[in-house]
Design a protein around this motif. Structure first.
Motif, PDB file in Angstrom:
ATOM      1  N   ILE A  98       0.924  -1.409  -0.099  1.00  0.00           N
ATOM      2  CA  ILE A  98      -0.573  -0.134   0.471  1.00  0.00           C
ATOM      3  C   ILE A  98       0.905   0.906  -0.216  1.00  0.00           C
ATOM      4  O   ILE A  98       1.496   1.235   0.823  1.00  0.00           O
ATOM      5  N   CYS A  99       0.994   2.161  -1.080  1.00  0.00           N
ATOM      6  CA  CYS A  99       1.458   3.420  -0.750  1.00  0.00           C
ATOM      7  C   CYS A  99       0.617   4.481  -0.427  1.00  0.00           C
ATOM      8  O   CYS A  99      -0.636   4.625  -1.210  1.00  0.00           O
ATOM      9  N   SER A 100       0.592   5.013   0.946  1.00  0.00           N
ATOM     10  CA  SER A 100      -0.351   6.205   0.944  1.00  0.00           C
ATOM     11  C   SER A 100       0.455   7.858   1.555  1.00  0.00           C
ATOM     12  O   SER A 100       1.232   7.837   1.728  1.00  0.00           O
ATOM     13  N   GLY A 101      -0.583   8.644   1.367  1.00  0.00           N
ATOM     14  CA  GLY A 101      -0.604   9.710   1.477  1.00  0.00           C
ATOM     15  C   GLY A 101      -0.931  10.825   0.847  1.00  0.00           C
ATOM     16  O   GLY A 101      -2.517  10.790   1.270  1.00  0.00           O
ATOM     17  N   PHE A 102      -0.828  12.300   1.595  1.00  0.00           N
ATOM     18  CA  PHE A 102      -1.547  13.439   1.433  1.00  0.00           C
ATOM     19  C   PHE A 102      -1.942  13.554  -0.252  1.00  0.00           C
ATOM     20  O   PHE A 102      -1.598  12.812  -0.667  1.00  0.00           O
ATOM     21  N   GLY A 103      -3.339  13.901  -0.164  1.00  0.00           N
ATOM     22  CA  GLY A 103      -3.529  14.076  -1.821  1.00  0.00           C
ATOM     23  C   GLY A 103      -2.588  14.489  -2.437  1.00  0.00           C
ATOM     24  O   GLY A 103      -1.895  15.814  -1.865  1.00  0.00           O
ATOM     25  N   THR A 144      -6.581  11.803   2.489  1.00  0.00           N
ATOM     26  CA  THR A 144      -5.575  10.605   2.450  1.00  0.00           C
ATOM     27  C   THR A 144      -5.931  10.066   1.293  1.00  0.00           C
ATOM     28  O   THR A 144      -6.826   9.522   0.894  1.00  0.00           O
ATOM     29  N   ALA A 145      -5.220  10.134   0.287  1.00  0.00           N
ATOM     30  CA  ALA A 145      -5.382   9.167  -0.986  1.00  0.00           C
ATOM     31  C   ALA A 145      -4.324   7.623  -0.929  1.00  0.00           C
ATOM     32  O   ALA A 145      -2.626   7.971  -0.550  1.00  0.00           O
ATOM     33  N   ASN A 146      -4.223   6.744  -1.512  1.00  0.00           N
ATOM     34  CA  ASN A 146      -3.723   5.474  -1.053  1.00  0.00           C
ATOM     35  C   ASN A 146      -4.523   4.292  -2.249  1.00  0.00           C
ATOM     36  O   ASN A 146      -5.037   4.307  -2.613  1.00  0.00           O
ATOM     37  N   VAL A 147      -3.381   3.592  -2.610  1.00  0.00           N
ATOM     38  CA  VAL A 147      -3.467   2.433  -3.590  1.00  0.00           C
ATOM     39  C   VAL A 147      -3.236   1.713  -2.999  1.00  0.00           C
ATOM     40  O   VAL A 147      -1.976   1.333  -2.542  1.00  0.00           O
ATOM     41  N   ALA A 148      -3.319   0.352  -3.275  1.00  0.00           N
ATOM     42  CA  ALA A 148      -3.375  -1.221  -3.314  1.00  0.00           C
ATOM     43  C   ALA A 148      -2.940  -1.351  -4.687  1.00  0.00           C
ATOM     44  O   ALA A 148      -3.154  -1.371  -5.202  1.00  0.00           O
ATOM     45  N   VAL A 149      -1.503  -2.103  -4.201  1.00  0.00           N
ATOM     46  CA  VAL A 149      -1.038  -2.627  -5.102  1.00  0.00           C
ATOM     47  C   VAL A 149      -0.327  -3.772  -5.155  1.00  0.00           C
ATOM     48  O   VAL A 149      -0.399  -4.439  -3.909  1.00  0.00           O
ATOM     49  N   VAL A 150      -0.463  -4.835  -5.952  1.00  0.00           N
ATOM     50  CA  VAL A 150      -0.421  -6.229  -6.562  1.00  0.00           C
ATOM     51  C   VAL A 150       0.692  -6.130  -7.491  1.00  0.00           C
ATOM     52  O   VAL A 150       0.202  -6.098  -8.256  1.00  0.00           O
ATOM     53  N   ILE A 151       1.455  -7.379  -7.331  1.00  0.00           N
ATOM     54  CA  ILE A 151       2.458  -8.079  -7.908  1.00  0.00           C
ATOM     55  C   ILE A 151       3.039  -9.181  -7.408  1.00  0.00           C
ATOM     56  O   ILE A 151       3.332 -10.056  -6.152  1.00  0.00           O
ATOM     57  N   SER A 152       2.936 -10.087  -8.620  1.00  0.00           N
ATOM     58  CA  SER A 152       2.754 -11.296  -8.999  1.00  0.00           C
ATOM     59  C   SER A 152       3.167 -12.080  -9.755  1.00  0.00           C
ATOM     60  O   SER A 152       3.202 -11.407 -10.858  1.00  0.00           O
ATOM     61  N   ASP A 153       3.952 -13.617  -9.450  1.00  0.00           N
ATOM     62  CA  ASP A 153       4.222 -14.108 -10.826  1.00  0.00           C
ATOM     63  C   ASP A 153       3.100 -14.921 -10.933  1.00  0.00           C
ATOM     64  O   ASP A 153       3.807 -15.774 -12.476  1.00  0.00           O
ATOM     65  N   LYS A 154       2.183 -15.173 -10.255  1.00  0.00           N
ATOM     66  CA  LYS A 154       0.848 -15.406 -11.295  1.00  0.00           C
ATOM     67  C   LYS A 154      -0.549 -14.913 -11.074  1.00  0.00           C
ATOM     68  O   LYS A 154      -0.210 -13.941 -11.012  1.00  0.00           O
ATOM     69  N   GLN A 155      -1.020 -15.148 -11.601  1.00  0.00           N
ATOM     70  CA  GLN A 155      -2.326 -14.362 -11.926  1.00  0.00           C
ATOM     71  C   GLN A 155      -2.912 -13.855 -10.728  1.00  0.00           C
ATOM     72  O   GLN A 155      -3.334 -14.710  -9.203  1.00  0.00           O
ATOM     73  N   ILE A 156      -3.155 -13.197 -10.836  1.00  0.00           N
ATOM     74  CA  ILE A 156      -3.431 -12.468  -9.700  1.00  0.00           C
ATOM     75  C   ILE A 156      -5.447 -12.464  -8.882  1.00  0.00           C
ATOM     76  O   ILE A 156      -6.219 -11.401 -10.224  1.00  0.00           O
ATOM     77  N   ALA A 157      -5.577 -12.512  -8.388  1.00  0.00           N
ATOM     78  CA  ALA A 157      -7.159 -12.804  -7.895  1.00  0.00           C
ATOM     79  C   ALA A 157      -7.911 -11.571  -7.167  1.00  0.00           C
ATOM     80  O   ALA A 157      -8.018 -10.390  -7.863  1.00  0.00           O
TER      81      ALA A 157
END
Ligand SMILES: Cc1ncc(C[n+]2csc(CCOP(=O)(O)OP(=O)(O)O)c2C)c(N)n1
Ligand SMILES: Cc1ncc(C[n+]2csc(CCOP(=O)(O)OP(=O)(O)O)c2C)c(N)n1
Ligand code: SF4
Ligand code: SF4
Ligand code: SF4
Ligand code: SF4
Ligand code: SF4
Ligand code: SF4
Ligand SMILES: [Mg+2]
Ligand SMILES: [Mg+2]
Lengths: 360, 251, 180, 67, 360, 251, 67, 180
Positions: free
Chosen positions: C6-11, C47-60
């Protein structure tokens, strides 16, 4: 270009629609769908197409009605309250047997609700929120890639059956970015050709006698006997579609499934995560993910029930709507459990896992 | 001998379904004549409203679409945008155009859409049996204003031409009437002009016909004309509200 | 391999952009990725935040309730997401705006004065890129070269000055990350 | 010489043409058409001046004028 | 007055609404509902109430929204296409938990369709044509008397649950005259009193501190956790209604029924005629007539199935919509047959009889 | 020392959720002050639009309803008709009022409904992130007119005051601006007048505020004022478009 | 004598009061409020003429003027 | 006892009103009744008809496909509904506008010159009332007195002249009915 690009769902469906030959798009802004309209406003002029920001959702769907009557690939999009406003228009387009593509990026409801992802519009989408007997083909994507792939599919189905195809997405799929690979864009000649398939009925330039024609686009028929025939013809089309256009995904379906899950779209993705986790723990849970919500994959669900399956679990981001169709599919053969979230909340894989463990 | 007046080619052979003496027929003919005279029929698409003229697709012998109530200008927008090579018109009643369809007509006019609107103002909802329209005159009795329209409670009739003339984009706006042969002759010129501008892709054109509804007004056709002349014309003033061709052509 | 962060901070601090460049690079390097922002009016001022998933298989599921890593550009982000980090996880925080430590023993914490570094580089806008650099340096999740290439493609012509500032920031961050 | 004819198929006997005609040479026929209307007819073709006013005012486009 | 009067259904419901204390009515004309609005326009001024012919159905439902927010008994009515236009508003009113009564005098669809009686709006009525999770209580009259009786019932239910009550009639019941007996009219004091029950939440004159209040009527909640609670509260209400407000009629239900019919409204009346005829011939056919379409009398249908019943026959003036609920009710226990008519056609008692004989 | 200016009682204690420098706050205050000064708060019901001011029910300390997008005038009609003893106002943005809500505002005005409308024209859809509004100026870039509003294609901005002034019923229509303290002082008078007429049950009153949206215009607040003065005021002329009190009171 | 005060709870540091003040006696404080804004303050109460222009222009109704 | 009848004629001839007064009287005499008109644009110019059911038990279906009796005020009505009359049924027709006999052996036909009678009475409007009289005279379905009372209540004050014309027409019809 077969390269993957990283794109928001809302932008991906817009790009894919353009590539599928959509050159007319009418819509009114609403969160969480606005990137779609913004993308169209930027790109339509570049491909020589038309984008009009209409004065309302009602105007937009009626612009679609008019453009579709000319045999062109045309699309509109909105989110829940805006889709409610389009119901009369959708009923008209359906009654007039016109092709059209409508995208709903669903948010939390009812009323103004909120702008978070939800699946509360399932009933409206599959049962026709408008008046009278009609059906729309309803496609439910669960990834950005699938969202994009549904654009050409939707236009092809719409053209084939002269029907409204509704793509039922949600705020999550609309707002998230994922890698997406696009199908090659149709050439102007191909698009021209697509229009020609509708020449027998659509409005277009005319000739003098003896070849003068007079095409009428309408849904009115004051003689109930004639109207009845028209509606029965619609029914024939629906039966044909129910036979040939059902789409679904089987996930981890196997003879040792103890529980069969049914979920679509975002709810299905999350369910998959939970199933993967449970698999690690040696538990076998299957998932049928309807891709067409109408026609509904009833047969597939029935067939996925084997001797080990003790329960069906329907997972939705609403109070329980698709569960009707699941129950109808299995005809009382098994108990149907439900897991839901409302108000724009989304259950987590952990919560789904816990629910499954609870009922195992 | 030569035929100097007969059914225009742009009308089908069907009988109108209007009541005897109803002016819808006259305005139909004027539009059809203009199509004939301008040779537009084969490249024209019309839009019917929901109202007494809902079946106009059976009468105009060009391609036609039937709109949802009030939405004809939105359909027409979609049609014209889809087929810029064709000419588009809508034909709408007062309930259709300036009650339920207010937003659609205002915005189509404001965008300056390249089509013509023919607006039949008969001060009543004809098709549904004589309910009050947005153009019903003060004091006028209808089935939903049984004690006469009370302008203190529900306001005055709306003047569509005046309202639309406040917008920048419309090219030509005129109000004519069909209340006598002389009026019809004038109306014919306006209709022709609108369709000519339409053919020439000049922009949005709008003709309002001050009309009658003998059936729901409960008058014989001739009496209906008299009533309209006395009561409607003072409120709905005839005239040109906008004509950009004057500046453009410097006349 | 599957990393949820998760990356998060002020807008306005550019938390979403960190996630975007990470995802983009990971995608180019053959991974599946998902990037799911918080959106809507909450972004305005909040605050604005983003959820990032990085995987070598398909992300559910693209949802991240318990991130492996957290990038926190301000204090509210530490407060909100710090407790959710998985045991054994990592937090990368902007020390200029996160005065208090998270203080979890099961989580590694890296503090970098991102705001100061950005100001030093001459553009407060690039503070997010410092954190991106830290991730690269610390974890090697994506290669610096991939990110640089992406940045060059996107900014190269439009804004060469900003590009340089960005690259500087990333490099600076990378150094910090490598040292931690 | 001029001639005005009414097509009984279209005519609804509304009488507008009668009002419109400056020569007052139109009347409703005694006969009914299929729809049960007394349709209009010109009873004095000689006097017709081909002014077309009847045509102009006819809401059912039932009239043809020749000259 | 307990005398019977002969009245059209549309007028009877209007009169009954006035007697039930409805003093605000907003609507837009449409066939076959216009007599209702015409009656209101005549009578509202006489009882000191307000009738506004709105510029559209959308405006009408939103006027209802506003008036209902003031705690008053308020009604609107329309027919199919007009009801489609009200869907967004109905979703808002539902989301805001306001009481309101909506009458749909259904006509043939989809689109402009025709103006003959039909039941094609069942899905829309029972599944919510609007967006999001909400339910309306749906009452389906089958006689003019019942149509009239439903006005006070609808207002009472609406007030009790702060919910939208939809009366789903059709062109036949709206247009026909039958003898009808009205309940006594509420006095002005009683009406005043009715309004007071809503004082805790509705908008009304205020006081200065410390008793100053600030009432908010809305359906917006940007925090999904809070919205979720609101929707779950709605669900509680729905569950309560499902427990207590189911209404239905049993017709000729007996242990020797060979076939069990399920039909509502006009279709049920006609079915009754056929059942009577068959009875003369010694055949025992039962009918469950749902009076509330939502909540649906599933339990009653289940209970009406006995050992002799071989088949269920659902009869509707549409392509088959309520049949979903019938199937859901009987959970696959018996085959469900269907008889339908569309486009505004109505089956005759003879046709129904023939159909029953065919499947007997 | 005496307080000569502070938060009016008709505002709650909540912080506005608007962006720094957004004029919504100023127009809120003006409406609240008028309620205070006229002692109307306890008998007033307001209607919020869907737009940035959607949460205004948290800010005005009187009874409030939240309308569907564009339908505030319909809600207000229902409310005023249900409670004629109370005073009603709507507060609406330009997308809300003159795009999707065109029919509702035109007809409420035309009926001469007894309520006040406060119309915040910031030439953009603020809440949804800066899309084109019906009042967006020609050439102005927004997220849905990325190449600038093309008036040839989608027409010119709509002037709501001028449009509504063609109707008979409205009692008072004025356009003011909030672009400087001096403008605000004038605006305050107009708002007061509208609410006074409202209290006195004179009829329909309508105040348009020429406003800014620093966030979506992409300007600092002060720059936004300058831009608006230069670009909006020439098109949206300030002034009184209708004031029946002048005839009535013979001044 | 006059006094202008800003309630930091409401102030968003937009600076409009600074522009509005004819005496130019308002500035943004070095300090942040809870929301992270530098709020406005009057640094020269003596010079305040209680003209209320700051109040008039403040979009967050953060200002109180006394006299 | 259950009688199903159809009254049909041109719009304006008052076919619906026949049905209305029959139903009203039957209701007053304690019967259940239903009156179901054809409606909508078809009425404009075309034929208007109404299906009336009168029964001493509750009426289930108000639809009438095969009437016991038909009242036909014009030829199209005979053409449309004549063939549907139940065997053993009755047709009452306006001989002025129905030149051709129905010619069914299983149906009794009564022809009355209703238009002429009405003109004689001095109001073409009352031709429908003649047929109402015929029904009363022929079948006794409802009492003349009940109908008279209803008419007096409805028209008495508003239009005494019309009332008298109506009553005359009914009586005239009744005579014809009684004789047939
Ligand atoms: C959504 C919707 N609302 C209402 C109607 C019913 N309706 C049909 S026509 C009409 C009004 C017609 O009046 P007008 O537009 O003045 O046309 P006219 O018949 O007078 O020519 C109405 C209200 C409808 N078909 N659809
Ligand atoms: C039916 C419907 N359509 C669209 C929206 C999305 N929407 C919310 S606010 C808004 C526009 C707001 O613009 P404006 O009225 O100008 O107000 P502002 O935010 O600029 O003050 C839109 C399109 C909605 N909520 N409902
Ligand atoms: S009802 Fe009126 S408008 Fe309609 S056809 Fe008859 S006369 Fe013409
Ligand atoms: S005007 Fe036309 S329709 Fe009327 S009577 Fe004359 S010919 Fe016949
Ligand atoms: S053409 Fe003129 S003169 Fe001849 S019949 Fe017609 S109106 Fe009369
Ligand atoms: S987006 Fe614009 S209108 Fe909305 S609060 Fe911010 S500045 Fe104001
Ligand atoms: S009251 Fe006037 S002088 Fe005092 S601080 Fe405010 S603007 Fe400046
Ligand atoms: S105008 Fe108000 S909000 Fe802006 S800085 Fe001044 S006090 Fe603060
Ligand atoms: Mg009309
Ligand atoms: Mg705006």
């Amino acid at each position: 270009m077969a390269d993957k690009v990283l794109m928001k769902g809302n932008e991906a469906i817009a790009e894919a629609a353009l590539r599928a030959g959509c050159r007319l798009y009418f819509a009114y802004p609403i969160t969480p769908q606005s990137e779609l309209i913004e993308y169209m406003s930027k790109m339509m002029p570049k491909v020589g197409g038309t984008f009009v920001q209409s004065e309302s959702e009602i105007a937009a769907i009626n612009m679609v009605y008019g453009a579709s009557g000319c045999g062109k690939r045309v699309m509109t999009s909105s989110s829940s309250p805006g889709i409610s406003l389009k119901q009369e228009g959708i009923s008209y387009i359906s009654g007039a047997s016109l092709p059209a593509v409508v995208v709903n990026v669903v948010r939390g409801g009812p009323g103004l609700g909120d702008i978070q992802p939800a699946q509360g519009d399932y009933y409206q989408a599959t049962r026709g929120g408008g008046h009278g007997d009609y059906r729309n083909i309803v496609l439910a994507p669960s990834t950005v890639q699938e969202f994009a792939d549904m654009a050409p599919l939707a236009f092809d189905l719409a053209d084939k059956y002269r029907i409204v195809v509704l793509i039922l997405s949600d705020g999550l799929i609309g707002q998230m970015m994922e890698p997406v690979e696009f199908q090659p864009a149709k050439t102007e000649e191909e698009i021209e050709e697509l229009g020609k398939q509708h020449e027998s009925w659509c409005m277009h330039p005319n000739e003098d006698e003896p070849n003068h024609h007079h095409h009428i686009i309408n849904s009115l028929e004051l003689d109930p006997n004639v109207l009845s025939d028209l509606v029965l013809n619609l029914e024939k089309k629906y039966i044909e579609i129910e036979k040939t256009e059902i789409r679904f995904e089987k996930y981890n379906i196997s003879p040792d499934n103890e529980i069969l899950c049914v979920a679509y779209g975002t709810a299905a993705r999350i369910t998959k995560s939970a199933i993967d986790e449970l698999k690690k723990e040696g538990k076998s849970i299957g998932l049928i993910r309807p891709i067409t919500l109408w026609p509904f994959p009833s047969e597939a669900i029935k067939q996925a029930i084997n001797q080990n399956v003790k329960k069906i679990l329907t997972l939705e981001l609403n109070l329980g709507q698709m569960i009707d169709d699941v129950r109808l599919a299995i005809e009382g053969k098994l108990p149907v459990d439900f897991m839901g979230r409302v108000g724009g909340l989304v259950f987590s894989p952990e919560e789904v896992k816990a629910k499954i463990e609870e009922i195992l | 001998m030569e035929i100097i007046a007969t059914r225009p080619k742009s009308l089908t052979k069907a009988q109108f379904t209007y009541c005897p003496g109803c002016t819808h027929g006259i305005s139909h003919r004027l539009v059809a004549e203009a199509m004939d005279e301008l040779g537009m029929r084969n490249k024209t698409m019309g839009v019917c409203p929901v109202g007494c003229s809902v079946l106009a697709y059976n009468f105009f012998d060009c391609d036609m679409a039937e709109a949802a109530h009030g939405r004809a200008p939105a359909l027409a927008t979609g049609m014209k945008r889809a087929r810029p090579d064709m000419h588009v018109f809508t034909y709408q009643g007062d309930g259709d155009l300036i009650a339920i369809g207010t937003a659609e007509i205002v915005h189509a006019a404001n965008r300056g859409e390249h089509f013509s609107v023919f607006f039949v103002n008969n001060a009543i909802y004809g098709m549904t049996g004589g309910q009050m329209a947005p153009t019903t005159l003060p004091g006028m009795k209808t089935t939903t204003s049984p004690y006469g329209r009370d302008e203190k409670d529900i306001g005055y009739p709306i003047r569509a031409c005046e309202l639309l003339a406040t917008l920048e984009a419309p090219y030509y706006i005129e109000r004519v009437s069909l209340l006598s042969p002389q009026h019809v002759i004038k109306a014919k010129k306006a209709v022709y002009k609108a369709m000519k501008f339409n053919k020439e892709e000049r922009g949005f054109t709008f003709i309002e016909f001050v009309s009658t509804c003998p059936t729901n007004w409960g008058y014989e056709p001739m009496k209906a004309f008299e009533w309209a002349k006395e009561n409607m014309l003072p409120f709905f003033k005839l005239g040109v509200f906008k004509d950009k061709s004057i500046e453009e052509e410097g006349k | 391999m599957k990393i949820e962060l998760i990356c998060s901070g002020f807008g306005g601090q550019g938390a979403l952009t960190i996630g975007k460049f990470l995802s983009l690079a990971a995608m180019k390097e053959g991974k599946d990725v998902s990037w799911l922002p918080s959106y809507g009016p909450e972004m305005r001022g909040g605050t604005a935040n983003v959820a990032v998933v990085i995987s070598d298989k398909q992300i559910a599921s693209p949802l991240v309730s318990h991130p492996d890593w957290l990038v926190a550009l301000n204090k509210p982000s530490v407060d909100k997401f710090g407790p959710m980090i998985k045991s054994g996880g990592l937090m990368i925080a902007n020390s200029d705006m996160c005065p208090d430590k998270l203080g979890r023993e099961d989580v590694e914490e890296i503090y970098a004065p991102m705001s100061s570094i950005a100001t030093e580089i001459g553009s407060t806008k690039v503070l997010n890129m410092v954190s991106l650099g830290v991730i690269i340096g610390k974890t090697g999740l994506v290669k610096y070269e991939t990110v640089e290439k992406d940045l060059r493609e996107i900014l190269g012509k439009k804004n060469p000055a900003l590009l340089e500032a960005n690259l500087k920031a990333i490099k600076k961050g990378k150094e910090i990350g490598e040292k931690s | 010489m001029a001639r005005m004819t009414v097509d009984p198929f279209y005519c609804k006997g509304c009488g507008l043409c009668i009002e419109a005609c400056p020569k007052k040479i139109i009347r409703l026929s005694d006969k009914f058409n299929e729809k049960g209307y007394h349709y209009a007819e010109c009873f004095d073709q000689e006097s017709c001046i081909a002014c077309k006013l009847c045509y102009t005012f006819c809401p059912d486009v039932a009239i043809t004028v020749e000259k």
